[in-house]
Design a protein around this motif. Structure first.
Motif, PDB file in Angstrom:
ATOM      1  N   ALA A  40      81.560  36.888   7.713  1.00 38.90           N
ATOM      2  CA  ALA A  40      79.827  36.131   8.400  1.00 38.90           C
ATOM      3  C   ALA A  40      79.487  37.869   8.274  1.00 38.90           C
ATOM      4  N   THR A  90      76.640  32.786   5.053  1.00 42.58           N
ATOM      5  CA  THR A  90      77.390  32.341   6.832  1.00 42.58           C
ATOM      6  C   THR A  90      77.453  31.473   7.228  1.00 42.58           C
ATOM      7  N   LEU A  91      76.904  29.889   6.451  1.00 40.00           N
ATOM      8  CA  LEU A  91      77.387  29.266   6.549  1.00 40.00           C
ATOM      9  C   LEU A  91      78.671  28.349   6.937  1.00 40.00           C
ATOM     10  N   LEU A  92      79.246  29.442   5.521  1.00 39.27           N
ATOM     11  CA  LEU A  92      80.760  28.645   4.795  1.00 39.27           C
ATOM     12  C   LEU A  92      81.207  29.582   5.186  1.00 39.27           C
ATOM     13  N   GLY A 124      72.473  32.901   3.622  1.00 38.94           N
ATOM     14  CA  GLY A 124      72.663  31.789   4.276  1.00 38.94           C
ATOM     15  C   GLY A 124      74.076  30.689   3.853  1.00 38.94           C
ATOM     16  N   VAL A 125      74.263  30.631   2.557  1.00 39.93           N
ATOM     17  CA  VAL A 125      75.083  29.652   2.226  1.00 39.93           C
ATOM     18  C   VAL A 125      76.740  30.134   2.573  1.00 39.93           C
ATOM     19  N   THR A 180      84.209  27.908  13.866  1.00 36.69           N
ATOM     20  CA  THR A 180      84.628  26.944  14.872  1.00 36.69           C
ATOM     21  C   THR A 180      85.387  27.014  15.164  1.00 36.69           C
ATOM     22  N   LEU A 187      80.594  30.799   8.851  1.00 40.33           N
ATOM     23  CA  LEU A 187      80.838  30.602  10.047  1.00 40.33           C
ATOM     24  C   LEU A 187      80.982  29.342  10.984  1.00 40.33           C
ATOM     25  N   GLY A 188      80.853  28.454   9.741  1.00 41.72           N
ATOM     26  CA  GLY A 188      81.116  27.209   9.898  1.00 41.72           C
ATOM     27  C   GLY A 188      83.011  27.148  10.276  1.00 41.72           C
TER      28      GLY A 188
END
Length: 172
Positions: free
Chosen positions: A46, A22-24, A19-20, A30, A26-27
């Protein structure tokens, strides 16, 4: 018959990492054009973290059944190997540090038509590996020098196992 699973705390830790990660990835994706080098690298990372999350999901649903007759694994599908059908045993160590002080092992068992792979984070991994080594010895199988070394690292008896001798100039 003994039913074994991957421990919940291991699964939760892996979900957290996935999760971390993926967030780091995908964030920032953007804010970066996907066609740029940074966008491509972030996209690939990702995908890697999402794949890891999927793999963790499968391990979380995996149940391993150890018995005197053999080993059965239920995950996305059911697979089993009878101890008398074991044709190959491999135990590999994957270090996570350069000094090899930490890491995990993967046991691979093969029969004529089935392959089972289990990681050392599985509860009862030593019991499974002991039973697999006993089955390999009863079948008269040869194992690689690294498999013998890894079995010894788990304090399992290896006297009854034969070591593969690499062929030298085609002669064994």
């Amino acid at each position: 018959m003994t039913r074994l699973r991957y421990p919940g705390h291991i699964i939760i830790s892996d979900y957290t990492r996935a999760g971390v990660g993926t967030l780091l990835t995908l964030g920032p994706l953007t804010a970066v054009p996907v066609a740029s080098i940074a966008g491509i690298v972030l996209s690939l990372l990702a995908v890697l973290f999402i794949f890891f999350a999927g793999r963790t999901w499968v391990r979380g649903r995996t149940a391993v059944h150890l018995s005197d007759e053999g080993l059965a694994v239920t995950a996305l599908q059911y697979k089993s190997i009878s101890w008398q059908d074991v044709a190959s045993l491999e135990l590999r160590y994957f270090p996570t540090r350069r000094d090899r002080s930490q890491g995990w092992m993967r046991l691979t068992l093969k029969s004529a038509d089935t392959t089972l792979r289990l990681e050392s984070t599985l509860e009862g991994f030593d019991s499974i590996t002991r039973a697999a080594a006993r089955a390999a010895a009863q079948q008269g199988l040869s194992v690689s020098p690294s498999t013998l070394e890894n079995l010894r690292a788990l304090d399992l008896p290896t006297d009854h196992l034969q070591e593969n001798r690499p062929a030298v100039n085609g002669v064994q």
